[in-house]
Structures are given as structure tokens and as C-alpha cells.
Design a protein around this motif. Structure first.
Motif, mmCIF file in Angstrom:
data_model
loop_
_atom_site.group_PDB
_atom_site.id
_atom_site.type_symbol
_atom_site.label_atom_id
_atom_site.label_comp_id
_atom_site.label_asym_id
_atom_site.label_seq_id
_atom_site.Cartn_x
_atom_site.Cartn_y
_atom_site.Cartn_z
ATOM 1 N N LEU A 162 -28.540 48.726 24.419
ATOM 2 C CA LEU A 162 -27.716 47.992 25.384
ATOM 3 C C LEU A 162 -27.928 48.513 26.800
ATOM 4 O O LEU A 162 -27.875 47.758 27.766
ATOM 5 C CB LEU A 162 -26.231 48.095 25.004
ATOM 6 N N TYR A 163 -28.155 49.807 26.908
ATOM 7 C CA TYR A 163 -28.410 50.367 28.236
ATOM 8 C C TYR A 163 -29.684 49.727 28.812
ATOM 9 O O TYR A 163 -29.727 49.312 29.967
ATOM 10 C CB TYR A 163 -28.550 51.888 28.146
ATOM 11 N N ASP A 164 -30.699 49.640 27.968
ATOM 12 C CA ASP A 164 -31.933 48.983 28.395
ATOM 13 C C ASP A 164 -31.677 47.529 28.776
ATOM 14 O O ASP A 164 -32.207 47.017 29.759
ATOM 15 C CB ASP A 164 -32.980 49.023 27.272
ATOM 16 N N MET A 165 -30.869 46.875 27.939
ATOM 17 C CA MET A 165 -30.579 45.458 28.184
ATOM 18 C C MET A 165 -29.935 45.280 29.564
ATOM 19 O O MET A 165 -30.280 44.394 30.334
ATOM 20 C CB MET A 165 -29.634 44.961 27.087
ATOM 21 N N LYS A 166 -29.022 46.187 29.858
ATOM 22 C CA LYS A 166 -28.331 46.126 31.148
ATOM 23 C C LYS A 166 -29.328 46.326 32.300
ATOM 24 O O LYS A 166 -29.269 45.617 33.305
ATOM 25 C CB LYS A 166 -27.256 47.210 31.166
ATOM 26 N N THR A 167 -30.247 47.258 32.125
ATOM 27 C CA THR A 167 -31.221 47.482 33.212
ATOM 28 C C THR A 167 -32.092 46.237 33.421
ATOM 29 O O THR A 167 -32.442 45.900 34.534
ATOM 30 C CB THR A 167 -32.142 48.695 32.938
ATOM 31 N N GLU A 168 -32.410 45.565 32.314
ATOM 32 C CA GLU A 168 -33.201 44.331 32.435
ATOM 33 C C GLU A 168 -32.380 43.275 33.178
ATOM 34 O O GLU A 168 -32.882 42.595 34.074
ATOM 35 C CB GLU A 168 -33.568 43.770 31.050
ATOM 36 N N GLN A 169 -31.124 43.158 32.779
ATOM 37 C CA GLN A 169 -30.261 42.152 33.403
ATOM 38 C C GLN A 169 -30.083 42.420 34.894
ATOM 39 O O GLN A 169 -30.070 41.498 35.705
ATOM 40 C CB GLN A 169 -28.892 42.152 32.722
ATOM 41 N N ASP A 170 -29.940 43.706 35.232
ATOM 42 C CA ASP A 170 -29.762 44.064 36.647
ATOM 43 C C ASP A 170 -30.931 43.553 37.476
ATOM 44 O O ASP A 170 -30.763 43.133 38.616
ATOM 45 C CB ASP A 170 -29.670 45.594 36.810
ATOM 46 N N ALA A 171 -32.115 43.590 36.883
ATOM 47 C CA ALA A 171 -33.302 43.171 37.641
ATOM 48 C C ALA A 171 -33.538 41.666 37.570
ATOM 49 O O ALA A 171 -34.392 41.136 38.267
ATOM 50 C CB ALA A 171 -34.525 43.914 37.112
ATOM 51 N N LEU A 172 -32.817 40.991 36.677
ATOM 52 C CA LEU A 172 -33.112 39.574 36.436
ATOM 53 C C LEU A 172 -31.910 38.676 36.740
ATOM 54 O O LEU A 172 -31.767 37.597 36.163
ATOM 55 C CB LEU A 172 -33.540 39.371 34.973
ATOM 56 N N GLY A 173 -31.029 39.142 37.592
ATOM 57 C CA GLY A 173 -29.874 38.326 37.988
ATOM 58 C C GLY A 173 -28.983 37.973 36.814
ATOM 59 O O GLY A 173 -28.450 36.865 36.745
ATOM 60 N N GLY A 174 -28.821 38.895 35.891
ATOM 61 C CA GLY A 174 -27.893 38.670 34.769
ATOM 62 C C GLY A 174 -28.566 38.075 33.547
ATOM 63 O O GLY A 174 -28.023 38.097 32.446
ATOM 64 N N MET A 175 -29.757 37.523 33.726
ATOM 65 C CA MET A 175 -30.466 36.950 32.588
ATOM 66 C C MET A 175 -30.803 38.037 31.569
ATOM 67 O O MET A 175 -31.144 39.153 31.945
ATOM 68 C CB MET A 175 -31.751 36.308 33.083
ATOM 69 N N VAL A 176 -30.706 37.681 30.295
ATOM 70 C CA VAL A 176 -31.076 38.631 29.253
ATOM 71 C C VAL A 176 -32.394 38.168 28.645
ATOM 72 O O VAL A 176 -32.451 37.086 28.058
ATOM 73 C CB VAL A 176 -30.007 38.684 28.131
ATOM 74 N N PRO A 177 -33.451 38.939 28.790
ATOM 75 C CA PRO A 177 -34.716 38.489 28.201
ATOM 76 C C PRO A 177 -34.622 38.473 26.673
ATOM 77 O O PRO A 177 -33.815 39.199 26.093
ATOM 78 C CB PRO A 177 -35.729 39.521 28.680
ATOM 79 N N VAL A 178 -35.448 37.667 26.048
ATOM 80 C CA VAL A 178 -35.388 37.553 24.590
ATOM 81 C C VAL A 178 -35.914 38.801 23.901
ATOM 82 O O VAL A 178 -35.722 38.989 22.697
ATOM 83 C CB VAL A 178 -36.147 36.312 24.076
ATOM 84 N N TYR A 220 -24.859 33.849 34.495
ATOM 85 C CA TYR A 220 -26.214 33.293 34.510
ATOM 86 C C TYR A 220 -26.246 31.925 33.804
ATOM 87 O O TYR A 220 -26.769 30.941 34.326
ATOM 88 C CB TYR A 220 -27.179 34.274 33.836
ATOM 89 N N VAL A 221 -25.660 31.879 32.610
ATOM 90 C CA VAL A 221 -25.668 30.614 31.855
ATOM 91 C C VAL A 221 -24.851 29.561 32.610
ATOM 92 O O VAL A 221 -25.236 28.387 32.686
ATOM 93 C CB VAL A 221 -25.102 30.814 30.432
#
Ligand code: BGC
Length: 855
Positions: free
Chosen positions: A470-486, A535-536
Motif C-alpha cells: 500500500l505504501y508503494d501504491m500511495k507513492t504511485e498515486q502521488d505521482a499520478l494525480g490519484g490514479m492507481v495503476p493496475v 480521480y474516478v
């Protein structure tokens, strides 16, 4: 007794990120007196108290403590509990040790010539005036590293520094190396290999690596002597680089070692730029060898191959004793998951070579890969004609997580299915929750992780593991405007989000909270959850773009176009997208409630209502009828209360019957299938699905010899042939989610609505004579639950149950008449709305049942 003491869901962590308020957990298993009155946590450093909660009502499921922690410091802690009689129990002493925190590093990033084929080993010799009393090695090497001190391997971890979103952060590990150092000359060596940071991985196919393509190492050895003096050795230009005998390594393709190579002169290390991500304390759990497995057979195949059969599909590495080779002889090892026509097969690994190539110097050697792992059951070895079964040992790797459940029934095949799910969890929990461990993928697909999460949390104490994800997921979201990559870490799959996959950012923390009762998980992930909804929402407000974009939806369902390698199911993906949007929004509203954000709770409830109205308007008739006439369509409607329950239940049963009582569901529908059938009172149909031995069904694959869960219902045809090779794994845990239903409905132990951490449980098994008995033993966050039912004979039912200290069970005795509840036995002391309310203790009851009921 007090057991299961943890900080941030870790046992005695050393060098982990602990946050501003480490969270303490423990479990009281018994106490003199009748109940727990209060508790107290005392934290010490060198014997001095640095934090003391005082006596109070502390939550054993998670008590955050604000502390000003110092770097590189070991803290000890105890928890004390006091009963209503004043009796006090104290836990044994636990500890946690901080990493370097914000402290600057004595070492700098060093590297070497990247063009050379042979892997680099960075090393330094240094003198010690005496034996140290304390020594720590802080280290990170990219791609992967393995450190040794004076020739001894440091720690027992594999694949360090693990796999994460290296663009945002890079993990270092802290090792206690006190015992490895000596007075006089000492030597430290750190070998680097490719891995996730560097080397071929992901879909990009970039051979150099997605995150980086050059070797990088930083290390700091911090030594303390008895007289108080210290020594610090950091990586710098004085380190030397030796070239190893490994000439190739990567995750997908394996390793190559050439022992005929001559030693080369040492090179000097050079300073290199730091990697892009911030160097931080670890969150990854150690990946270690969980089990060593010997082959069950050495097969001489019809094609003339020598193949070892491990009897179990697994993920990991191996140890091979090599003998009888002359200098220059080459050995070639390859792995596969299944045989075809009795011969070795690896067609479903796609481009992953999954091999090991070795050139011998003519001496006996023990080979063990260092910087790769494999998903395999079968091992083909060419070039060692006198290979013996005993020469080979499989080393099953997995993140070091305590297993928490045993589940056993009177049906051998169901037991094998449960074991298969447990294996697929282990095999796909190598630092990241992956889709599969064998082909050129092995990535953290969010949908797979989400679907399997509740089952994984029954099977294991996976909180810290998911915490890092989840920590990784959050870092991805931070860089992608809230989007969660698949995929998380995303590698090159950054630009894509999808329903049920990306919703993992809401579902996984919510499930973790359900299982642990630790609200800190929700607090720390709340901003990411909200960012996802935002984001959604942005897409939805633009003419429902979210609903209209591509979604995997009911992935691999059987009601798609019918092709045997079809991937898309028949359930409208826009419908699935809207329903998951609703699901995530509800979770965010519930999270707001738990974390006390009233305003947010109101906002997200209102949004959830709006989405629900929209779903009803778009996908349902005013009279409640559902336009999405598929099994999964009805399952979603039932699960999320989208329409009239009776109509939806009828729809579901009709769809099943139209398909001969068989399932057609994919990733979205399958985890809901049996549970919703039970909810509507049709556990009989759920059992039919579970116990169906024909295609498609769970026991179909068991009958075909599966030892892990397959990716597809038809991964293998009934004649044993592999159905397709484009995307077909024999170790994919999504459909293992059936184990959740077996635990909560067949074995009967599920959490009561509104309870978290399994403090309150509903024990309401739904026995089926075809199972004869079902027993569950579940080490929950609140203590050990044990329950078993047995149909002793066609007129007798036997139930036993153990409720842990401080917990309560609501018990519904299957097939029991009202008379049973009037018995003068402890279980029936308190009966409420047809349920016995059982407090801590052991219960056993045998009663008469009507023969007709079970036959
Ligand atoms: C993976 C799946 C994953 C999917 C996305 C596949 O290649 O193995 O399990 O969820 O792609 O749909």
C-alpha cells in the motif's frame, strides 16, 4: 499470558520505517479474574523509561504511541495487563530498533564499469582493534545485493533490497553483524545482481532495466567497541571491485555461472549518482527459505530427458550438488510447472527462460542461484548424466509471514484445494503480491491482490506485507494525480487504471482493518483512498468516461466470446466499473466514520447514494429487474444491495441452472459466488459448485493433479494438455478466494457484522454430508479460534468450539431443534435470538439431528 507482541505488525523489527507513532499490538490469551481491566505499555532505552502510557484502556489490536525516536537505537518494551481482581501480567521483553532515520550516511553511492558482463563484487578489507560489542550494516545495492562479512553470508534474506517503486523510494536493510566481525583483519563483500530495479523485468522489454541500468551500492558499517569508541566504514572510492563468476542474472531468465573464468585484477570503485528514489528504511519483510523440498522422482522422460519432480509447484530457488563434470563441461537447468505427454514442458512461461547455465571447472560444487527465482515443479537438467535425486533440493522462498489458519474437512480433494491456495499465496508473496511466479510477468497486479486479500488474511498475518504494498501504491498515486495503476510497483504499466484492480487502494486497507481492528492502517491510507475516488469522480463527471474506458472487469469469466483463451467475460464492464466505484466510495465513507472525519463521511455517503441512483437508473428496470443478465451481474447486485434481493437471488439461481448448475464467473464474480449463494440460503448450490469435479470447477484442477491454483478454469484440458500459452499460469491465486467461503461458511467461522479483529465471531457452520466434518483453527488478531463440526452418524451432530480470551461467539447449531438450546450446558447459558452467546472457553456439544436433513 500475553502473546503476539508486535510493532506495526512486525515482531521485533530492526531498521524498519516506524512512522511518527509506532503502533503496538499484543494478544492476551488468559488472565486470572474474569476480565481485563486496563493495560499499560512501557518503552525503555538502555533501561531508562522513554514512554509510559500509564494504566488505561489500551487497545490490544493497535495502540499508537507518539515518541521521539533516535536513529540507530534499540528500544525495549513490555505490555502489562491487569484484571478486575488486580492481578497483573507482564509480557516478555520485546524490542524494536530504529534505522538511520534522517541521519546522513557515512558512505556514498558507488558503482563500477557497467559494460562488463561479469557481476561486480564490491569489497573492502579493514582492521579492528578488538571484537565489537555492537555492529550494524546498513546497506542497499541495486539491482539486488548479497553481503558477506569475513566470508559468511550476512543474514538469511534473499532478493534484497526487494521490489518497490524505485522512482519514489529505495529501501536499505539493517543487519546485526556483531558476531561476524573479529579482532584483526576483516573483509566485507557485497555482490550485486540484476533484479527489479535493473535488468529485464516488466513489459517494457528494456534489457537494461526499467528503473535504472547501472550498478549502485551504498553501505555503512557502524561498529561500537566495549570502551565506547566506534568505527564507521562507508562505501567510498577506496572500495575495490572484483568480478564474480556470475556472468548473467535476471528475474525472468535465471542465472549463468562460469567457473572456468580467471580472476581479473581488482578495479577501483567510483562514485555514481544516487538513484532517483529517496533512500529509506525498509518496509519489505525478509524473503527467506520457508521449506526445503526433496524431489519425489527422477524421471527419464519419453523424449530422453532427465527431469526431477518436486511433487509440488512452488516458487523459489534450489541447491544442486554438481559432480562428475570435467573442466569446461556445461550444465543446463530449466524449470517448468507441468509435463506434457510425460515430457518436460515450459511453453507457458512465454519469454521467461527460467534457466541456469553452468560451466564447470571440474570440481564438485554446490550451486545456488542468488539473484533470481523460479516458479516450478519440474526441473530438467542437461549435462549431468549421473544426476541423482538427492543432488537437488528445492528452496521454497516467500516473504516471512506467519501462517494463521489450518482448515481441514472430511473431503480429501477439498483439503488439497485448500493446500493449493496456501501454496499459491506463499509462491506469490515474494515481497510483492504477484499474479504468478513463473512467466515473464510476476507483477503486483492490483486486481489479483484485491480479490485474494481476505483469503490471504485468513491464511496468514499478512498486514505488514500488504502495508508495504500500500505504501508503494500511495507513492504511485502521488505521482499520478490519484490514479492507481493496475500494477504496483507499476514499472511501465503506469498509464492504466481499471475497476476492481485500482479499487485495491480502498479494498485492501479496509480488509486489513476488518481482520486486525487496527485503525492506523486506515488513517495512513485515507488520503490515497480519497485521491482515488477523486480521480474516478473527475472522469465520471466528464460524461462517465470512467465507465466507458477499457476495464478487465470479470476477467477470465467463461461467458465471454467462448474462445478457449478468451480473457474478457460477458458482464458489462461499465456496470462493473460503476459498482466498484460505489464499493470504494462506501469504503471511504466507512473509513471516515472509523477515523472520525464526520464531514468526509457525509460527503462520501452522499456520493455513494448518487452513484447507487445512477447504477439503478442505468442498469435496472424501475421494477428492479437487472439488465446485466449474467452470474456476475446478479452477484454484484446481491453483494452491494443494488436491487430487490429476492429478484436478484432468483436471477442468480436461474443463470446457474441455465448453465447446468456450473459457474461462469471470472475474477470479479468468483470471490462472491459461494458467499452470495449462502446468503440467499442456497449453500446447497455453493457446495455443488465447490464439489463439482467436472470442468469448470475447483476440483476439476485438483483431479488433474494441481498442487497450486490455476489462472484459468481451463488452464489444462481434461486430457492433460495445456489449453493455451498466451496467458496461462498454474500458480495464480485469484480463484483460491474460495477458501474464504470454506472458512466462513463450510467451516463456519466468520466475523460478526461490525466486529473487527475477530473479537466477535459468528459460528454458524453450514454442514454438508459430503464433507462429513470441517475444522478450522484460526490465529486471529484477538486470539486463537478453534471450531469443528462433525456429522458423527446420520442422526448425530457434534460441535466443538474454543473462544479466545476477551472474545465472544454467536453460535448457531446446524440442524438443531429448539430443545437443544434449552440444555443445561455452559454453551446455552445465554441464548439470544436463536444464537448461543459464548464467552471465552471450550465448548463441546453432541445432539440428535433428523436423518432426513442430511441425506
Ligand atoms: C495477469 C492477471 C492480471 C491481468 C490483467 C494478466 O497478465 O496475469 O492476473 O490481473 O493480466 O488483466
Amino acid at each position: 499470558m500475553i502473546t503476539s507482541c508486535q510493532v506495526n505488525h512486525l515482531v521485533n523489527p530492526v531498521g524498519y520505517q516506524l512512522g511518527e507513532k509506532p503502533v503496538f499490538h499484543w494478544c492476551v490469551t488468559g488472565l486470572p479474574g474474569t476480565c481485563l481491566k486496563d493495560s499499560r505499555i512501557v518503552v525503555r532505552q538502555n533501561g531508562d523509561v522513554v514512554a509510559d502510557t500509564g494504566w488505561g484502556k489500551l487497545d490490544a489490536l493497535g495502540t499508537p504511541l507518539a515518541m521521539s525516536l533516535q536513529p540507530g537505537t534499540r528500544y525495549t518494551w513490555v505490555v502489562q495487563v491487569r484484571s478486575d481482581t488486580g492481578a497483573v501480567e507482564t509480557s516478555s521483553e520485546n524490542f524494536f530498533e530504529t534505522g538511520k532515520m534522517g541521519e546522513s550516511w557515512a558512505g556514498r553511492w558507488i558503482g563500477c564499469d557497467d559494460t562488463q558482463e561479469r557481476l561486480p563484487v564490491f569489497g573492502k578489507t579493514f582492521a579492528m582493534e578488538g571484537k565489537p560489542v555492537r555492529a550494524r550494516l546498513y546497506v542497499c545495492g541495486l539491482g539486488l545485493y548479497e553481503a558477506s562479512v569475513n566470508g559468511q553470508r550476512v543474514g538469511d534474506e534473499y532478493l534484497t533490497p526487494y521490489c518497490n517503486n524505485y522512482s519514489a523510494w529505495v529501501q536499505y536493510q539493517t543487519f546485526d553483524v556483531t558476531q561476524l566481525l573479529k579482532q584483526g583483519e576483516n573483509r566485507i563483500d557485497i555482490e550485486l545482481g540484476n533484479g527489479w530495479y535493473k535488468g529485464r523485468f516488466g513489459f517494457s522489454g528494456k534489457p537494461g532495466g526499467y528503473y535504472g541500468d547501472s550498478w549502485k551500492l551504498i553501505a555503512q558499517l557502524q561498529v561500537q567497541m566495549a570502551d565506547g569508541t566506534g568505527k564507521v566504514i562507508g562505501t567510498d572510492a577506496s572500495w575495490q571491485v572484483r568480478r564474480s563468476h556470475l556472468i548473467f542474472s535476471n528475474i525472468y531468465d535465471g542465472e549463468q555461472r562460469d567457473d572456468t573464468l580467471k580472476d581479473l585484477p581488482d578495479e577501483a570503485a567510483r562514485f555514481v549518482p544516487a538513484p532517483e528514489g529517496k533512500l529509506m528504511e525498509r518496509l519489505s519483510l525478509p524473503v527467506t527459505v520457508r521449506e526445503e523440498i526433496k524431489p519425489v522422482a527422477l524421471i527419464h522422460t519419453p523424449a530422453g530427458e532427465l527431469v526431477l519432480d518436486m511433487g509440488q509447484n512452488l516458487a523459489g530457488i534450489w541447491r544442486l550438488h554438481v559432480h562428475g563434470l570435467a573442466r569446461g563441461d556445461r550444465l543446463h537447468l530449466q524449470v517448468g510447472e507441468v509435463l506434457q505427454d510425460g515430457n518436460f514442458y515450459r511453453g507457458n512461461l512465454r519469454s521467461a527462460k527460467a534457466e541456469y547455465i553452468y560451466a564447470s571447472d571440474g570440481t564438485e560444487q554446490t550451486l545456488e542461484p542468488k539473484f533470481t527465482f523460479y516458479g516450478y515443479r519440474y526441473v530438467k537438467i542437461d549435462g549431468m548424466p549421473d544426476l541423482q535425486k538427492d543432488d537437488f533440493t528445492a528452496l521454497a522462498l516467500t516473504s516471512d509471514i506467519k501462517e494463521t489458519m489450518t482448515l481441514e474437512t472430511g473431503n480429501r480433494k477439498v483439503n488439497r484445494l485448500i493446500a493449493n491456495a496456501a501454496w499459491s499465496r506463499r509462491d506469490n508473496f515474494i515481497d510483492v503480491p504477484t499474479d504468478c511466479p513463473q512467466r515473464d510477468e510476476r507483477m503486483g497486479w492490483t486486481g489479483d491482490a484485491q480479490v485474494f486479500c481476505p483469503t490471504a488474511l485468513y491464511l496468514s498475518d499478512a498486514c505488514a506485507f500488504y502495508g508495504k504494498y500500500l505504501y508503494d501504491m500511495k507513492t504511485e498515486q502521488d505521482a499520478l494525480g490519484g490514479m492507481v495503476p493496475v500494477v504496483v510497483p507499476s514499472f511501465d504499466v503506469k498509464e492504466q487504471a481499471a475497476c476492481a484492480w485500482s479499487d485495491a487502494t480502498c479494498i485492501i486497507p479496509w480488509q486489513m482493518y476488518q481482520f486486525t481492528g487496527d485503525a492506523a492502517i486506515l488513517r495512513s491510507h485515507f488520503p490515497a483512498m480519497k485521491a482515488w475516488i477523486a480521480y474516478v469522480r473527475r472522469l465520471e463527471e466528464n460524461d462517465h468516461q470512467w465507465r466507458k474506458q477499457f476495464h478487465y472487469a470479470d476477467w477470465l469469466a467463461l461467458d465471454g466470446d467462448g474462445a478457449k483463451d478468451a480473457v474478457l467475460g460477458g458482464t458489462d464492464s461499465g456496470y462493473v466499473a460503476e459498482v466498484y466505484y460505489l464499493y470504494s466510495t462506501r469504503i471511504v465513507a466507512d473509513t471516515a466514520r472509523v477515523t472520525g472525519s464526520r464531514g468526509d463521511e457525509k460527503t462520501y455517503r452522499a456520493l455513494a447514494d448518487e452513484i447507487l441512483q445512477y447504477i439503478r437508473q442505468e442498469f435496472f428496470e424501475p421494477d428492479g429487474r437487472c439488465h446485466i443478465d449474467t452470474q456476475t451481474g446478479y452477484l454484484l447486485a446481491l453483494e452491494f444491495g443494488l436491487s430487490d434481493e429476492k429478484q436478484m437471488a432468483e436471477g442468480l439461481v436461474r443463470k446457474l441452472m441455465e448453465n447446468g448448475g456450473k459457474l461462469q464467473t471470472g475474477f470479479v464474480g468468483t470471490p462472491l459466488l459461494c458467499e452470495q449463494l449462502s446468503r440467499i440460503g442456497r449453500s446447497d448450490l455453493a457446495y455443488n459448485l465447490l464439489l463439482n469435479e467436472q470442468y469448470p470447477g475447483w476440483l476439476y484442477e485438483v483431479n488433474l493433479g494441481a498442487t497450486t491454483i490455476w489462472e484459468r478454469w481451463n488452464s489444462m484440458e481434461s486430457d492433460g494438455s495445456v489449453s493455451s500459452t498466451g496467458m496461462n499460469s498454474f500458480n495464480h491465486y485469484a480463484y483460491g478466494s474460495i477458501v474464504q467461503w470454506i472458512a466462513q461458511r463450510a467451516a463456519g467461522l466468520r466475523q460478526k457484522n461490525g466486529s473487527t479483529g475477530f473479537r466477535e465471531v459468528l459460528y454458524a457452520p453450514e454442514p454438508d454430508a459430503r464433507l462429513a466434518h470441517a475444522a478450522i483453527r484460526y490465529q486471529s488478531a484477538s486470539g486463537l479460534w478453534e471450531a469443528r463440526w462433525e456429522i458423527v452418524d446420520d442422526q448425530t451432530m457434534k460441535i466443538s468450539l474454543e473462544v479466545p480470551f476477551g472474545c465472544r461467539a454467536w453460535v448457531k447449531l446446524p440442524f438443531a431443534t429448539e430443545d437443544v438450546y434449552k440444555r443445561k450446558e455452559a454453551l446455552f447459558d445465554e441464548v439470544e435470538n436463536g444464537f448461543c452467546v459464548a464467552r471465552a472457553g471450550k465448548y463441546e456439544v453432541t445432539y440428535h439431528i433428523d436423518k432426513a436433513i442430511i441425506s
